[in-house]
Design an enzyme around this catalytic site. Structure first.
Site, mmCIF file in Angstrom:
data_model
loop_
_atom_site.group_PDB
_atom_site.id
_atom_site.type_symbol
_atom_site.label_atom_id
_atom_site.label_comp_id
_atom_site.label_asym_id
_atom_site.label_seq_id
_atom_site.Cartn_x
_atom_site.Cartn_y
_atom_site.Cartn_z
ATOM 1 N NE ARG A 254 -11.941 -9.384 88.548
ATOM 2 C CZ ARG A 254 -11.270 -10.384 89.120
ATOM 3 N NH1 ARG A 254 -11.616 -11.625 88.895
ATOM 4 N NH2 ARG A 254 -10.250 -10.132 89.896
ATOM 5 C CD GLU B 32 -13.507 -21.442 87.250
ATOM 6 O OE1 GLU B 32 -12.280 -21.624 87.416
ATOM 7 O OE2 GLU B 32 -13.978 -20.807 86.299
HETATM 8 C C1 SIN Z 1 -6.529 -10.888 89.147
HETATM 9 O O1 SIN Z 1 -5.438 -10.990 89.679
HETATM 10 O O2 SIN Z 1 -6.896 -9.881 88.548
HETATM 11 C C2 SIN Z 1 -7.444 -12.051 89.172
HETATM 12 C C3 SIN Z 1 -7.701 -12.455 90.549
HETATM 13 C C4 SIN Z 1 -8.964 -13.203 90.615
HETATM 14 O O3 SIN Z 1 -9.515 -13.575 89.596
HETATM 15 O O4 SIN Z 1 -9.475 -13.370 91.719
#
Ligand code: SIN
Length: 513
Positions: free
Chosen positions: A281, A364
């Site tokens: 990511r 979180e």
């Molecule tokens: C997403 O669906 O792209 C986000 C999922 C996540 O943040 O784990």
């Protein structure tokens, strides 16, 4: 003047997936859940589009899931906690299903699983395509409402932690009713569980509820709890950029289904390879950030790979686009990288225990080491539920302490204008790409804002993130420094991490009147 309530059982602050999982498992101990808004509102879990990652298919195993989690976490994932997490995977999904979470099923009645970035196997259990968070949380809310051991206050804002002279956390100060009403209640309890969520609202571009300002972390820090890795913020590459705050999310699963990232001229942002857009990511977020900074723009093109299947398979994304007047079956979706998840937070174990007796943290707001520098997609709902359950059980074992408590000092709120300045500063200078000059400038802005609102919790949280980002002179996972673009060698990195924990700045919460 505040009134004092004695509660004989766990006191849970937060009504997202972590908090409610903890509450359900804390029974039969009497459990009080306090949230600032009605359940299902203002928590990130309800907005999750991905699903729950777990080794559920024949070719998968918790060890493979753990290896992918470690690889994504860029050298900082803690092995023990990750083995607990991935080992809990199947049982957690089955528990959620037993409470009524309507997971998508395959033809044989098993859990249907899909692929997300940096997973070596398809292992994300989804609900209604992109509706996992809301559906799972709705099932838990029904179970919570039916549980005789749970009481819920849906109008309580956390304003302070109550400690005693030994350092034990003994309760919380809650403001009930309309913010600013001053209806303060001190709740004393044998265990306080912080499940207050992340800090995405500190950023002007965020996919999380804007009310999530890292206040749980800031209060725990002020009380002396160990804070771990606050600089690690995950930026999601495909927040839908249609002028909304917060920004709707375009789930990564769209790219799993073949949607492609392109610039304004239709060129692939990350190259032509079929899996190029499924890189970690942080890599994808930086590519999107760079494309926008270059002026070429970044777009998620769902037309060829998904097209007419969008309304049925990704109803939340489709609805968000259509509300903004954009039909994603016909037009690529404009996207930006936005704050999405805080990997750092209050140092805690899988059972939520923090460095302070009486204080637990989960979800979180906690840093359990399972995400390291970069969270693997869909591990957050798993962590919230799996560690939430463990935390509820551990908190239920605590017994009340006796003796005097220390007075709680409350801190001022930030004005809306100051908060907006902070958010813009964070997105610009403490965002996807950081450097020393930007971070130092951000800290100066925070110091100016602090003069008007000493110890305001969002400022404490933002400062923890920015100071740690300045101290970490390397790039790793979600933390990218353009002036230190490489990862430091592991040994040096470990030293840096230890220094960060030891060298806490002075605590404004303590200075406040
Ligand atoms: C997403 O669906 O792209 C986000 C999922 C996540 O943040 O784990």
């Amino acid at each position: 003047m505040s009134r004092t309530v004695h509660h004989d059982g766990p006191l849970i602050i937060g009504g997202g997936l972590a908090g409610l999982s903890a509450a359900l498992e804390a029974g039969p101990r009497k459990t009080l859940v306090v949230t600032p808004a009605p359940l299902l509102q203002a928590c990130s879990s309800a907005w999750a589009q991905g699903g729950v990652a777990a080794a559920l298919s024949a070719g998968d195993a918790p060890a493979l899931h753990a290896a992918d989690t470690a690889a994504a976490g860029a050298g900082l994932v803690e092995t023990g906690a990750t083995e607990v997490l991935t080992g809990d995977g199947r049982a957690t999904v089955e528990w959620l299903a037993s409470l009524g979470a309507p997971f998508d099923r395959d033809a044989a009645g098993g859990f249907a699983v899909s692929l997300e970035a940096a997973h070596s196997r398809a292992r994300v259990a989804r609900v209604g395509g992109d509706g996992a968070g809301r559906a799972i949380l709705s099932a838990l809310i029904a179970a919570v409402r039916a549980a005789p051991h749970i009481e819920v206050w849906e109008d309580g804002r956390l304003r302070g932690l109550i400690r005693d002279a030994s350092g034990r956390v003994r309760g919380v100060l809650i403001e009930r009713g309309v913010p600013g009403s001053g209806r303060m209640v001190e709740v004393l309890a044998p265990a306080v569980v912080l499940a207050t969520g992340g800090a995405g609202g500190l950023f002007a571009r965020t996919t999380t509820p804007v009310a999530l300002l890292g206040e749980g972390m800031a209060l725990a820090y002020g009380a002396g709890a160990e804070i771990l890795d606050p600089e690690f913020v995950q930026f999601h590459p495909t927040a839908i950029d249609v002028g909304l705050d917060p920004m709707p999310l375009a789930t990564e699963a769209l790219r799993g289904e073949g949607a492609r990232l392109v610039d304004g001229g239709g060129r692939f942002l990350l190259g032509e390879a079929a899996d190029a857009d499924l890189q970690p990511r942080d890599v994808v977020a930086r590519a999107v950030h760079a494309a926008r900074a270059d002026g070429g723009g970044a777009f998620l093109d769902c037309r060829t790979a998904i097209g007419d299947r969008l309304p049925e398979e990704f109803p939340a994304v489709f609805a968000a686009c259509m509300r903004a007047g954009l039909d994603p079956r016909e037009t690529p979706i404009p996207v930006a990288a936005a704050a999405h998840y805080h990997m750092g937070g209050i140092a805690a174990g899988p059972d939520g225990r923090t460095s302070l007796p009486g204080l637990f943290a989960v979800g979180e707001c906690a840093a359990t080491g399972v995400h390291g520098a970069n969270r693997l997609a869909s591990n957050s709902l798993l962590e919230a539920a799996a560690f939430g359950r463990r935390t509820g059980r551990a908190a239920a074992l605590e017994t009340s302490a006796t003796g005097a408590t220390l007075p709680v000092r409350t801190v001022p709120d930030l004005s809306p204008e100051a908060l907006q300045t902070l958010r813009e500063t964070m997105s610009r200078d403490v965002g996807v790409v950081r450097d020393a000059a930007g971070l130092a400038g951000a800290l100066e802005v925070m110091a100016r804002l602090e003069a008007a609102a000493p110890g305001a919790l969002p400022l404490v949280a933002a400062r923890l993130i920015a100071e740690a980002a300045l101290a970490r002179r390397e790039s790793r996972g979600g933390h990218f420094r353009s002036d230190y673009p490489a990862a430091a060698p592991v040994a040096e990195h470990a030293r840096l991490r230890a220094q960060l924990q030891a060298a806490k700045p002075s605590a404004p919460v303590e200075r406040a009147a």
